[in-house]
Design an enzyme around this catalytic site. Structure first.
Site, short mmCIF file in Angstrom:
data_model
loop_
_atom_site.label_atom_id
_atom_site.label_comp_id
_atom_site.label_asym_id
_atom_site.label_seq_id
_atom_site.Cartn_x
_atom_site.Cartn_y
_atom_site.Cartn_z
N LYS A 1 0.93 -1.19 0.02
CA LYS A 1 -0.18 -0.20 0.18
C LYS A 1 1.14 1.20 0.00
O LYS A 1 1.86 1.02 0.75
CB LYS A 1 -0.96 0.17 1.45
N TYR B 1 16.62 29.11 9.05
CA TYR B 1 15.38 30.37 10.08
C TYR B 1 15.63 30.64 10.98
O TYR B 1 15.67 29.60 11.41
CB TYR B 1 13.92 30.12 9.19
C1 PLP Z 1 -0.97 -1.58 6.78
C2 PLP Z 1 -1.16 -3.62 6.82
C3 PLP Z 1 -0.40 -4.05 6.90
C4 PLP Z 1 1.25 -4.44 7.02
O1 PLP Z 1 2.05 -3.83 8.86
P1 PLP Z 1 3.09 -3.83 8.75
O2 PLP Z 1 3.52 -3.15 10.12
O3 PLP Z 1 3.49 -2.53 8.12
O4 PLP Z 1 4.29 -4.82 9.28
C5 PLP Z 1 -0.98 -5.44 7.60
N1 PLP Z 1 -2.64 -5.77 7.66
C6 PLP Z 1 -3.16 -4.50 7.35
C7 PLP Z 1 -4.86 -4.26 7.60
C8 PLP Z 1 -3.05 -3.57 6.91
O5 PLP Z 1 -3.39 -2.52 6.55
#
Ligand code: PLP
Length: 366
Positions: free
Chosen positions: A35, A252
């Site tokens: 994702k 800054y």
């Molecule tokens: C993002 C996600 C994962 C992966 O999580 P990590 O902590 O990056 O391993 C697994 N299951 C779901 C439902 C997620 O949204």
């Protein structure tokens, strides 16, 4: 010349980390979580390194289509399911597996007449209280899904809130077992932290994300340093230097004041690249492979570094913001966040490209 900042992606490191996930959960199938554009690494770049996974899990329909366009014919999981009934066209057309976490999503699928029944992941809220059916409502949701002609295989799923910390998974695991007791179907429970650290929670399908990219789910580099290899190296160059006298200030707000004569360097990287503006003086950074510190405030397009430990550095000297000399988790910790946020917050103006040193296609693993 484009600005000299790039995010280099080491595909061999990703293939290695996937193999670690597999070894950590023997007997489980592995969803590679990609994702948010593969946690900022670029789906198209990482795809060849993750082809050994059993499926790809993500949120956005357009990312699902991109994975198909990479040539993937296997399972793709939509981790939040669909956002509107009109999304179901794409689900059917591309053969996607969808999460169903609420009655509304169930109703959308019930209204469908697909040519073949659709596989779904039925999500339980076992205590995190984001999305999912509560344990007491889960059996009814499962029965409704089972009775639905447009639904085929049902996998039972939940997500842990505390697999990376001291609370652990046992309470949610017990809730899951209670709500899912006796229901048929494969199980999918574990994120990276549970895959690595909670053997009791492992199930038919694990869902590692962050570990594939070589950062620690706990946010502490030391927790995974011996096991995982960093996938992303954010690199730029010095575009200027200054010689400071005691009392001179930098940037800054004049937040940094030199207390002695010192040389500093100006790096082509700022918060418009996704480097956090909150990074305080002292945040680790490497100049020509030598660890030093960020000083003063991060600007939109530049930041400044102490060149005391690297007197030979000058314009065009390479700088690593994070990667091999400085773990992304170290930078994140200095900024009060986690590697997840830094890698996904890199902005589009930072080109992603393959690490030149990673030597061609990733090895196939057994
Ligand atoms: C993002 C996600 C994962 C992966 O999580 P990590 O902590 O990056 O391993 C697994 N299951 C779901 C439902 C997620 O949204």
């Amino acid at each position: 010349m484009p600005r000299p900042i790039h995010a280099f992606v080491d595909t061999q490191a990703i293939a290695h980390n996937l193999a670690v996930a597999r070894r950590s959960a023997p007997g489980s199938k592995v969803w590679a979580v990609v994702k948010a554009n593969a946690y900022g690494h670029d789906i198209d770049l990482v795809y060849p390194a993750l082809r050994q996974a059993d499926g790809f899990a993500l949120l956005d329909l357009d990312e699902a289509v991109r994975v198909r366009e990479c040539g993937w014919r296997g399972p793709i999981l939509l981790l939040e399911g669909v956002f509107a009934a009109s999304d179901l066209d794409i689900v059917v057309r591309h053969g996607l597996t969808q999460v169903i976490h609420c009655d509304e999503q169930l109703a959308m699928v019930e209204a469908l007449r697909p040519a073949a029944p659709l596989p779904v992941y039925l999500k339980m809220n076992s205590g995190m209280n984001r999305v999912g059916f509560r344990p007491d409502a889960y059996r009814a949701a499962w029965q409704r899904a089972r009775a639905c002609a447009s639904i085929g295989e049902i996998t039972l799923m939940t997500h842990f809130a505390d697999a990376d910390g001291p609370i652990g998974t046992s309470r949610q695991l017990a809730e899951f077992e209670r709500g899912a007791d006796g229901l048929a179907g494969a199980r999918s429970l574990s994120n990276s932290a549970a895959t690595l650290w909670h053997a009791a929670a492992r199930s038919d399908w694990v869902r590692p994300g962050i570990m594939l990219y070589g950062a620690s789910p706990s946010g502490k580099a030391a927790d995974t340093a011996a096991l995982l290899r960093p996938a992303m190296s954010l690199r730029s160059e010095l575009i200027g230097t200054q010689q400071l006298q005691p009392g001179d200030t930098v940037g800054y707000g004049s937040t940094f004041v030199a207390d002695r004569p010192m040389r500093i360097g100006v790096v082509a990287c700022g918060y418009a690249d996704g480097y956090p503006r909150v990074a305080p003086t002292g945040t680790p950074i490497a100049v020509d492979g030598v660890r030093t510190r960020v000083i003063g405030r991060v600007s939109m397009d530049m930041l400044t570094v102490d060149l005391t430990p690297c007197p030979g550095a000058g314009v065009a000297t390479p700088v690593e913001l994070w990667g091999r000399h400085v773990a992304i988790d170290e930078v994140a910790q200095a900024c009060g966040t986690v590697g997840y946020e830094l890698m996904t917050a890199l902005t589009p103006r930072v080109g992603r490209q393959r690490e030149p040193a990673d030597g061609g296609s990733p090895p196939t693993q057994g």
